[in-house]
Design a protein around this motif. Structure first.
Motif, PDB file in Angstrom:
ATOM      1  N   PHE A  23       4.313   5.246 -11.170  1.00 49.27           N
ATOM      2  CA  PHE A  23       4.624   3.826 -11.078  1.00 49.27           C
ATOM      3  C   PHE A  23       5.414   3.436 -12.320  1.00 49.27           C
ATOM      4  N   PRO A  24       6.566   2.867 -12.165  1.00 49.60           N
ATOM      5  CA  PRO A  24       7.235   2.342 -13.363  1.00 49.60           C
ATOM      6  C   PRO A  24       6.374   1.213 -13.929  1.00 49.60           C
ATOM      7  N   ARG A  25       6.140   1.249 -15.228  1.00 49.29           N
ATOM      8  CA  ARG A  25       5.256   0.241 -15.819  1.00 49.29           C
ATOM      9  C   ARG A  25       5.987  -0.603 -16.840  1.00 49.29           C
TER      10      ARG A  25
ATOM     11  N   ASN B  86      16.505  -4.188  -5.020  1.00 51.93           N
ATOM     12  CA  ASN B  86      15.101  -3.861  -5.301  1.00 51.93           C
ATOM     13  C   ASN B  86      14.963  -2.592  -6.147  1.00 51.93           C
ATOM     14  N   HIS B  87      15.518  -2.696  -7.298  1.00 50.43           N
ATOM     15  CA  HIS B  87      15.536  -1.555  -8.216  1.00 50.43           C
ATOM     16  C   HIS B  87      14.142  -0.938  -8.371  1.00 50.43           C
ATOM     17  N   TYR B  88      13.185  -1.799  -8.551  1.00 50.56           N
ATOM     18  CA  TYR B  88      11.825  -1.301  -8.774  1.00 50.56           C
ATOM     19  C   TYR B  88      11.329  -0.561  -7.543  1.00 50.56           C
ATOM     20  N   GLN B  89      11.615  -1.156  -6.376  1.00 45.47           N
ATOM     21  CA  GLN B  89      11.179  -0.528  -5.126  1.00 45.47           C
ATOM     22  C   GLN B  89      11.830   0.850  -4.990  1.00 45.47           C
ATOM     23  N   ARG B  90      13.105   0.930  -5.388  1.00 46.94           N
ATOM     24  CA  ARG B  90      13.797   2.208  -5.269  1.00 46.94           C
ATOM     25  C   ARG B  90      13.209   3.254  -6.210  1.00 46.94           C
TER      26      ARG B  90
ATOM     27  N   ASP C 227      10.005   4.269  -4.641  1.00 47.53           N
ATOM     28  CA  ASP C 227      10.243   5.132  -3.472  1.00 47.53           C
ATOM     29  C   ASP C 227      10.600   6.545  -3.912  1.00 47.53           C
ATOM     30  N   ARG C 228      11.462   6.607  -4.947  1.00 46.51           N
ATOM     31  CA  ARG C 228      11.896   7.915  -5.436  1.00 46.51           C
ATOM     32  C   ARG C 228      10.712   8.691  -6.009  1.00 46.51           C
ATOM     33  N   ASN C 229       9.895   7.950  -6.758  1.00 49.55           N
ATOM     34  CA  ASN C 229       8.763   8.604  -7.408  1.00 49.55           C
ATOM     35  C   ASN C 229       7.671   9.016  -6.422  1.00 49.55           C
ATOM     36  N   MET C 230       7.661   8.379  -5.287  1.00 44.74           N
ATOM     37  CA  MET C 230       6.622   8.683  -4.309  1.00 44.74           C
ATOM     38  C   MET C 230       6.863  10.035  -3.633  1.00 44.74           C
ATOM     39  N   GLY C 231       8.079  10.511  -3.697  1.00 43.36           N
ATOM     40  CA  GLY C 231       8.373  11.766  -3.022  1.00 43.36           C
ATOM     41  C   GLY C 231       8.536  11.531  -1.533  1.00 43.36           C
ATOM     42  N   ASP C 232       8.615  12.650  -0.814  1.00 47.45           N
ATOM     43  CA  ASP C 232       8.868  12.535   0.624  1.00 47.45           C
ATOM     44  C   ASP C 232       7.592  12.277   1.402  1.00 47.45           C
ATOM     45  N   GLN C 233       6.479  12.470   0.754  1.00 50.91           N
ATOM     46  CA  GLN C 233       5.235  12.467   1.514  1.00 50.91           C
ATOM     47  C   GLN C 233       4.562  11.094   1.607  1.00 50.91           C
ATOM     48  N   PHE C 234       5.020  10.170   0.801  1.00 51.90           N
ATOM     49  CA  PHE C 234       4.346   8.863   0.805  1.00 51.90           C
ATOM     50  C   PHE C 234       5.324   7.743   1.123  1.00 51.90           C
ATOM     51  N   LEU C 235       4.768   6.711   1.715  1.00 49.69           N
ATOM     52  CA  LEU C 235       5.562   5.530   2.055  1.00 49.69           C
ATOM     53  C   LEU C 235       5.000   4.326   1.316  1.00 49.69           C
ATOM     54  N   ILE C 236       5.894   3.458   0.918  1.00 47.13           N
ATOM     55  CA  ILE C 236       5.459   2.182   0.336  1.00 47.13           C
ATOM     56  C   ILE C 236       5.475   1.148   1.454  1.00 47.13           C
ATOM     57  N   VAL C 237       4.373   0.489   1.596  1.00 52.06           N
ATOM     58  CA  VAL C 237       4.260  -0.517   2.644  1.00 52.06           C
ATOM     59  C   VAL C 237       4.209  -1.888   1.986  1.00 52.06           C
ATOM     60  N   GLY C 238       4.874  -2.855   2.578  1.00 51.61           N
ATOM     61  CA  GLY C 238       4.785  -4.236   2.074  1.00 51.61           C
ATOM     62  C   GLY C 238       6.031  -4.635   1.295  1.00 51.61           C
TER      63      GLY C 238
ATOM     64  N   MET D 206       0.831  -1.195   0.000  1.00 50.84           N
ATOM     65  CA  MET D 206       0.000   0.000   0.000  1.00 50.84           C
ATOM     66  C   MET D 206       0.870   1.250   0.000  1.00 50.84           C
ATOM     67  N   ILE D 207       0.235   2.352  -0.407  1.00 46.69           N
ATOM     68  CA  ILE D 207       0.901   3.649  -0.328  1.00 46.69           C
ATOM     69  C   ILE D 207       0.211   4.399   0.818  1.00 46.69           C
ATOM     70  N   ILE D 208       0.987   4.895   1.748  1.00 47.73           N
ATOM     71  CA  ILE D 208       0.368   5.711   2.809  1.00 47.73           C
ATOM     72  C   ILE D 208       1.153   7.013   2.958  1.00 47.73           C
ATOM     73  N   PRO D 209       0.460   8.102   3.314  1.00 48.98           N
ATOM     74  CA  PRO D 209       1.185   9.355   3.544  1.00 48.98           C
ATOM     75  C   PRO D 209       1.990   9.243   4.840  1.00 48.98           C
ATOM     76  N   ARG D 210       3.135   9.904   4.875  1.00 45.99           N
ATOM     77  CA  ARG D 210       3.954   9.868   6.094  1.00 45.99           C
ATOM     78  C   ARG D 210       3.178  10.454   7.282  1.00 45.99           C
ATOM     79  N   GLN D 211       2.309  11.425   6.975  1.00 46.66           N
ATOM     80  CA  GLN D 211       1.572  12.085   8.056  1.00 46.66           C
ATOM     81  C   GLN D 211       0.576  11.151   8.738  1.00 46.66           C
ATOM     82  N   SER D 212       0.308  10.011   8.096  1.00 42.99           N
ATOM     83  CA  SER D 212      -0.619   9.075   8.730  1.00 42.99           C
ATOM     84  C   SER D 212       0.052   8.378   9.911  1.00 42.99           C
ATOM     85  N   ILE D 213       1.352   8.590  10.084  1.00 44.48           N
ATOM     86  CA  ILE D 213       2.070   7.998  11.222  1.00 44.48           C
ATOM     87  C   ILE D 213       2.341   9.065  12.293  1.00 44.48           C
ATOM     88  N   LYS D 214       2.765  10.249  11.830  1.00 40.43           N
ATOM     89  CA  LYS D 214       3.130  11.303  12.793  1.00 40.43           C
ATOM     90  C   LYS D 214       1.964  12.232  13.129  1.00 40.43           C
ATOM     91  N   PHE D 215       1.018  12.294  12.256  1.00 41.49           N
ATOM     92  CA  PHE D 215      -0.208  13.104  12.396  1.00 41.49           C
ATOM     93  C   PHE D 215       0.037  14.613  12.272  1.00 41.49           C
TER      94      PHE D 215
END
Lengths: 305, 225, 279
Positions: B181-183, C42-46, C49-60, B77-86
């Motif tokens: 997303f790389p596709r 984990n090239h793809y993961q990287r 992660d890079r594309n997500m920016g600082d505001q989002f986290l990849i979980v799993g 999943m993708i979650i915002p960092r703020q969902s952890i620190k609020f």
């Protein structure tokens, strides 16, 4: 006599070329039948039709009194064949090849049976060798083994001695004779070598350009021909006059070539001729029978007769 | 000239007062979280992303002051960092400017709107927060930057254990095109070109079973090698 | 007799060196792929992660064994038909070049039986190959990279929950098998027309590659003919990773593939029944 194989007006064309042209032939049970013709005469095409590899454009093939086209499966069960060179699965052993090929006849030969056949063709010591390691002669013998595996009534061999050394040819000839004499099989053998057929066949047919030239018993065909003798003499002119006095016609019954004379006759034997020349003071340096079945065959196929 | 000096003085005083008021509010926000040393919580998350199908997430979040966290999940999943620190990261920085932009009513409650701008020239993100005037929780957060586009986060709080204001729900809206997303190439279809339209993505997170200040050990946060 | 013929055909297939080229290639390629992914960090993961920016986290665990298995299928889309063709292209032509047609056809077997047995043996080879492919692209990858959800980063980004992955991969491999049966049919058809396996191998691959290219060209004409190119349906395996799975689309693809397969088989049968064995 029971007919095993018969063709009626068998014809096969490849585009504009008529490979087999209205061919009629009959093979009787138990005989070794020689199928002769020069290279390209249509022998292999005929054999391919006899073994269902190709289909005739016209005419019919009867094997064991049944039409081949309608009963190929039951007929081929009674036929063993080598068509041209016997090619095997080179990456399999001799034993495995024979085991598989016999299973395709619906039989499951025991190991002992396969080994017996291999022994019969002299390959029992190489049963576990891959066929790719076999010489041409060994493959030919293995070919005969596979043709015998299911104990067929008719064995069709397409030029089985091609490419073999004299010893190999002799072995195959002996094998064919033993098939007929010891096992009582009918053998249909094609060859472009007349002396080979002369040695093993009872009856033969000669074809050329797809057409039958002559058919009959080998002995009868041999008797039919005139004997031709080559004499090397001390006095040709005198010999010529003697022959003319004996009603021989120059350039018909005899030919002169230097101090040699070629005489064709059915009336007088070579020894009698020799005696006549000697009694008339002509020295006979050498004489030998010139005409053989080979020459006869060549003449026929050249259309010279 | 005198007139100009007067106006300038008045503006500086206003701005200073503004800054002072904003800082006071921010201190109160921080006070809300200062009493939380660590927590763990189970979450369920749902992502609504254009041209994407992402199933519901189940995960467990562990957090420990100042910034240790771990999200434990087999799911993606993708979650915002703020969902952890609020709260926005900028509040952890020392050098930032804050400005009250005004007040607004949300759910019949007065909220302050505060703009937060980092004084670090390398940080280009501008953050706006909507702060509940009664409990000083961040009700809304707006992050704008050229890299992330516009991200809007809303929190819905509950008072736990008679001490802590913690969110029981969070929603985030963002520009989907900013998340690349790389596709892979697909042979049987011509890949559609991006239309260039801004498409919205949404993330919804629900929080369950908070465990606050139970003394989480540091080894929980160690990354598996 | 048909069973004997099939076992005979299979024995021949698995006695040939060329049969193992595909297995060997996969045995080399897939471990390299797994190693590359695990060691490459984990090239793809990287990237993600890079594309997500600082505001989002990849979980799993994103780059897991399933992901590698998925990209392996994607990567092998052209290669697997080639390995299948290597064997299927030799089914008939191999007999021609070796001269063993004469041995085979002078036996009391119907020619139809020979064709059916060769086709079935080809299908069984395809099945064995796909099963091997499935095993080698999943088990080692899962062992080294673990499991988790599967991210399918195609036109749509689809994340498949771990509990759904098994049957989707099984469906994908089964779909690949159906596609490969079509490759077998086409290669066998070409193989029955000639006496050298190179022609059928090159011919089959040429048809597949040309059809794939034609189906992809972004021009109106080619877009119109694209639905009529069977290669479009050969990627049916990928539909197993759609959400939700469009079974009607999958069945339609199966129908097209099987229909073409039957057509190629019928042409082979009709041709071979009357074929003059001249070599």
């Amino acid at each position: 006599m029971e007919i095993v194989l018969e063709t009626k007006s068998l014809t096969k064309k490849f585009k504009n070329i008529t490979a087999v042209d209205n061919l009629d032939l009959v093979v009787y049970k138990g005989e070794v039948f020689g199928f002769l013709g020069p290279n390209g005469a249509g022998k292999s095409t005929t054999i391919r039709m006899l073994t269902s590899l190709i289909y005739p454009d016209q005419g019919e093939i009867y094997l064991f009194n049944k039409k081949l086209t309608a009963n190929s499966k039951s007929i081929l069960r009674k036929v063993g064949a080598i068509v041209e060179s016997p090619d095997f699965y080179l990456y399999l052993t001799a034993f495995k090849n024979l085991e598989f090929l016999s299973q395709l006849y619906g039989i499951n030969p025991t190991r002992k049976q396969i080994m017996e056949i291999l022994d019969f063709v002299g390959l029992s010591n190489r049963w576990n060798s891959k066929v790719k390691t076999f010489s041409h002669g060994m493959k030919q013998r293995l070919g005969i083994a596979q043709a015998l595996l299911h104990d067929p009534d008719l064995i069709i061999l397409d030029e089985p001695t091609t490419g073999l050394d004299p010893q190999g040819m002799k072995e195959i000839r002996e094998l064919v004779i033993s098939l007929s004499k010891e096992k009582g099989k009918t053998v249909f053998i094609s060859s472009h070598l007349l002396y080979e057929v002369e040695l093993i066949a009872n009856r033969m047919i000669i074809i050329n350009r797809g057409k039958k030239v002559v058919e009959g018993y080998v002995k009868e065909l041999l008797n039919e021909e005139k004997a031709t003798y080559n004499f090397r003499l001390s006095n040709i002119e005198r010999a010529k006059n003697i022959l003319i006095s004996l009603n021989f016609e120059l350039n018909h019954d005899f030919e002169v070539n230097g101090n040699e004379m070629l005489i064709s006759t059915k009336r007088i034997s070579a020894s009698q001729l020799n005696k006549i020349f000697v009694e008339n003071g002509i020295e006979v340096f050498e004489f030998y029978r010139k005409r053989t079945l080979e020459e006869y065959f060549l003449e026929i196929t050249r259309g010279q007769k | 000239m005198k007139k100009f000096a007067l106006v300038l003085f008045a503006f500086i005083c206003f701005a200073f007062a503004q800054d002072k008021n904003a800082n006071r509010i921010i201190e109160k926000i921080k006070a809300n979280y200062d009493i939380i040393n660590d927590y763990s919580v189970e979450i369920k998350g749902k992502v609504d992303f254009p041209d994407a199908v992402i199933p519901e997430l189940k995960a467990k979040i562990f957090f420990k002051k100042p910034d240790k966290f771990k999200v434990e999940s087999d799911n993606f999943m993708i979650i915002p960092r703020q969902s952890i620190k609020f709260y926005p990261d900028i509040l952890n920085e020392k050098d930032y400017s804050s400005l009250i932009l005004g007040e607004v009513e949300i759910d019949n409650l007065k909220h302050f709107i505060i703009k937060l701008i980092s004084n670090n020239p390398e940080v280009e993100e501008v953050v706006t927060i909507w702060v509940n005037s009664e409990n000083f929780t961040i009700r809304k957060m707006n992050l704008i930057g050229s890299r992330i586009g516009k991200v809007e986060i809303e929190f819905f709080y509950k008072f736990f254990d008679g001490k802590y204001w913690l969110p029981e729900k969070m929603t985030a809206t963002f520009e989907a095109s900013k998340i690349l997303f790389p596709r892979m190439r697909r042979f049987d279809k011509n890949q559609k070109e991006n239309s260039g339209q801004v498409q919205e993505g949404k993330i919804l997170i629900q929080y369950y079973n908070y465990q606050v200040n139970r003394g989480l050990e540091d080894k929980i946060f160690e990354k598996k090698k | 007799m048909i069973l004997k013929m099939i076992s005979f055909e299979l024995y021949k297939i698995f006695k040939k060196w060329r049969t193992y080229i595909g297995f060997l290639a996969l045995s080399i390629f897939i471990p390299i792929l797994i190693y590359g992914v695990s060691e490459g960090g984990n090239h793809y993961q990287r990237i993600l992660d890079r594309n997500m920016g600082d505001q989002f986290l990849i979980v799993g665990n994103l780059v897991n064994g399933w992901y590698v298995a998925f990209i392996t299928i994607q990567a092998m889309i052209i290669h697997i038909p080639f390995f299948i063709t290597l064997v299927a292209g030799d089914l008939f032509a191999g007999e021609g070049s070796a001269g063993t047609y004469r041995m085979l056809i002078t036996r009391p077997i119907r020619r139809e039986t020979i064709v059916v047995a060769k086709y079935i043996a080809g299908f069984i080879y395809a099945l064995v190959f796909i099963v091997f492919f499935g095993l080698i692209s999943t088990f080692p990858a899962i062992y080294f990279l673990g499991t988790g959800d599967l991210i399918v980063p195609l036109e749509k980004i689809i994340v498949i929950p771990s509990n759904e992955i098994y049957w989707r991969f099984l469906l994908a491999y089964f779909s690949s098998f159906i596609s490969m049966c079509l490759v077998v049919s086409l290669a066998a058809l070409f193989s029955s027309l000639v006496n050298n396996a190179i022609g059928p191998i090159v011919g089959t691959m040429a048809v597949i590659v040309i059809f794939l290219i034609l189906g992809e060209l972004p021009f109106e004409l080619f877009e119109k003919i694209s639905p009529y190119l069977f290669t479009k349906y050969m990627t049916v395996w990928i539909d197993s990773f759609d959400y939700p799975v469009d079974f009607s689309r999958i069945l339609k693809s199966y129908a097209v593939l099987i229909g073409h397969g039957i057509l190629f088989f019928a042409i082979t049968l009709l041709n071979f029944r009357k074929k003059d064995i001249l070599i």
